[in-house]
Design an enzyme around this catalytic site. Structure first.
Site, PDB file in Angstrom:
ATOM      1  N   LYS A   9      30.877  79.441   1.531  1.00 29.66           N
ATOM      2  CA  LYS A   9      32.195  80.072   1.729  1.00 29.66           C
ATOM      3  C   LYS A   9      32.986  79.357   2.821  1.00 29.66           C
ATOM      4  CE  LYS A   9      31.148  82.126   5.906  1.00 29.66           C
ATOM      5  NZ  LYS A   9      31.714  81.694   7.186  1.00 29.66           N
ATOM      6  N   PRO A  95      25.133  71.844   5.233  1.00 34.06           N
ATOM      7  CA  PRO A  95      24.751  71.780   6.639  1.00 34.06           C
ATOM      8  C   PRO A  95      24.203  73.104   7.163  1.00 34.06           C
ATOM      9  CG  PRO A  95      27.148  71.591   6.384  1.00 34.06           C
ATOM     10  CD  PRO A  95      26.570  71.627   5.010  1.00 34.06           C
ATOM     11  N   GLY A  99      28.859  76.943   9.557  1.00 30.37           N
ATOM     12  CA  GLY A  99      30.026  77.827   9.460  1.00 30.37           C
ATOM     13  C   GLY A  99      30.495  78.080   8.034  1.00 30.37           C
ATOM     14  N   SER A 104      23.314  82.498   4.977  1.00 34.34           N
ATOM     15  CA  SER A 104      23.608  83.848   4.467  1.00 34.34           C
ATOM     16  C   SER A 104      23.601  83.843   2.938  1.00 34.34           C
ATOM     17  CB  SER A 104      24.974  84.314   4.961  1.00 34.34           C
ATOM     18  OG  SER A 104      25.007  84.307   6.367  1.00 34.34           O
ATOM     19  N   ASP A 137      27.290  88.027   7.227  1.00 28.81           N
ATOM     20  CA  ASP A 137      27.972  87.281   6.159  1.00 28.81           C
ATOM     21  C   ASP A 137      27.245  87.353   4.816  1.00 28.81           C
ATOM     22  OD1 ASP A 137      29.890  86.455   7.906  1.00 28.81           O
ATOM     23  OD2 ASP A 137      29.230  84.369   8.025  1.00 28.81           O
TER      24      ASP A 137
HETATM   25  O1  C5P Z   1      24.944  89.118  11.619  1.00 28.66           O
HETATM   26  P1  C5P Z   1      24.376  87.814  12.000  1.00 28.66           P
HETATM   27  O2  C5P Z   1      22.882  87.835  12.156  1.00 28.66           O
HETATM   28  O3  C5P Z   1      24.832  86.688  11.155  1.00 28.66           O
HETATM   29  O4  C5P Z   1      24.956  87.505  13.438  1.00 28.66           O
HETATM   30  C1  C5P Z   1      24.394  86.551  14.290  1.00 28.66           C
HETATM   31  C2  C5P Z   1      24.851  86.804  15.700  1.00 28.66           C
HETATM   32  O5  C5P Z   1      26.257  86.525  15.826  1.00 28.66           O
HETATM   33  C3  C5P Z   1      24.704  88.239  16.173  1.00 28.66           C
HETATM   34  O6  C5P Z   1      23.443  88.472  16.731  1.00 28.66           O
HETATM   35  C4  C5P Z   1      25.804  88.338  17.230  1.00 28.66           C
HETATM   36  O7  C5P Z   1      25.386  87.768  18.443  1.00 28.66           O
HETATM   37  C5  C5P Z   1      26.888  87.460  16.659  1.00 28.66           C
HETATM   38  N1  C5P Z   1      27.894  88.230  15.891  1.00 28.66           N
HETATM   39  C6  C5P Z   1      28.818  88.985  16.581  1.00 28.66           C
HETATM   40  N2  C5P Z   1      29.760  89.675  15.866  1.00 28.66           N
HETATM   41  C7  C5P Z   1      29.809  89.639  14.518  1.00 28.66           C
HETATM   42  C8  C5P Z   1      28.880  88.856  13.804  1.00 28.66           C
HETATM   43  C9  C5P Z   1      27.929  88.161  14.529  1.00 28.66           C
HETATM   44  O8  C5P Z   1      28.819  89.052  17.806  1.00 28.66           O
HETATM   45  N3  C5P Z   1      30.765  90.308  13.885  1.00 28.66           N
END
Ligand code: C5P
Length: 314
Positions: A9, A95, A99, A104, A137
């Site tokens: 994405k 990669p 990003g 995910s 994500d």
């Molecule tokens: O949800 P995910 O595991 O992908 O998020 C990884 C890290 O990114 C989280 O532990 C948090 O530190 C940060 N994050 C955040 N706010 C979000 C999504 C992710 O602070 N909306």
């Protein structure tokens, strides 16, 4: 054996809101699936006890419970109340920490492939809930196409699909830690950050998509071009503020992508950048400019929801 394309994405704008008590951040973004993918092959058969193995041809990908696909399969089996012997192979083409949501997407694809292998399905709401627990994500990959993402990003709402554009991705070859990027953003925040920018983002999305098929409202000149309507009102990725100063070459890559584009930006917390183009020639020219700067470039297109689902299973 089930093989799926684990599509990636881009984010068409991303606004970071205030930190939440649980350590995450409120945010608002538009997700758009694109045609670049990892290939995932899952085999699963019922067994007295669950055992999961994961293999990947990329040294930067963990092959244990830290892997999002591993985690997703483990949680899905529990939710389905099935024990099984599962093998996951990830043919990594995208990669890591780029990003573009590759990790995910691997998780979402693993759930779908597991269901196909076992001939069992979670309910759509259980599947979305589980995906949101694996990562913010992940749920968007269970929707596909053009989507609004809010809360931590895991609340995903399908938008009327944007037309398919040519897309050029620039992969600078550096990984960006998303948690660190959020921390860096916080470090530059005023004392009491406002939620207003998120409301404003959502309002702009609603206006830009008004008049689209399936959306009631006055059809004006904005109707055909929601992307341009969004770009006109300012469609920014807040992560650029923290990531560009740390990786100054990314600015030059963005400029190279911008020429002839409808829109160019950092995707997620980077380091991937993208540009969207109406014609193949413009995309090819942008890709050549990126390559000339010594950066890897890939030409693809944005994937509408119907194409995303129709081409996922190989
Ligand atoms: O949800 P995910 O595991 O992908 O998020 C990884 C890290 O990114 C989280 O532990 C948090 O530190 C940060 N994050 C955040 N706010 C979000 C999504 C992710 O602070 N909306």
């Amino acid at each position: 054996m089930t093989t799926v394309r684990s599509y990636s994405k881009i984010n068409l704008g991303l606004r970071i809101g205030p930190p939440r008590p649980d350590g995450y951040h409120h945010l608002a973004t538009i997700y758009q699936t694109i045609g670049l993918f990892d290939l995932m092959t899952v085999t699963a058969e019922r067994a007295p006890e669950t055992s999961i193995t994961l293999r990947c041809d990329h040294p930067g990908v963990p092959c244990d419970a830290r892997n999002t696909a591993f985690k997703a399969v483990e949680m899905a089996l529990k939710a389905l109340q099935i024990s099984a012997k599962v093998d996951i192979f990830i043919d990594k083409k995208l990669p890591v920490q780029g990003g573009i949501g590759a990790g995910s997407a691997n998780a979402a694809a693993a759930i779908l492939a597991l269901e196909a292998e076992l001939g069992e399905q979670l309910s759509p709401s259980a599947r979305l809930h589980l995906a949101g627990k694996v990562g913010s994500d992940v749920p968007m990959f269970l929707v596909g196409g053009t989507m609004l993402g809010i809360e931590r990003g895991e609340e995903t709402f399908p938008l009327p699909d944007l037309p398919s554009f040519y897309a050029v991705l620039a992969f600078p070859g550096v990984g960006v830690s998303t948690p660190q990027a959020f921390r860096d953003w916080d470090a530059g925040l005023p004392e009491n950050p406002e939620n207003d920018t998120l409301m404003e983002f959502r309002r702009r999305v609603a206006i830009a998509f008004a008049g689209q098929p399936g959306v009631s409202g006055p059809a004006g000149d904005l109707a055909e071009e929601p992307l341009l309507a969004l770009v006109r009102t300012g469609l920014e990725n807040d992560f650029e503020t923290v990531v560009f100063p740390q990786q100054p070459s990314l600015r030059a890559f963005k400029s190279a992508l911008e020429e002839g584009s409808l829109y160019a930006a950092l995707s997620g917390s980077g380091s991937s950048l993208f540009g969207l183009y109406r014609s193949e020639d413009e995309a090819k020219a942008a890709s050549d400019r990126i390559t000339a700067l010594g950066c890897e470039a890939r030409i693809t297109s944005t994937l509408p929801r119907s194409v995303y689902w129709a081409t996922m299973f190989v």
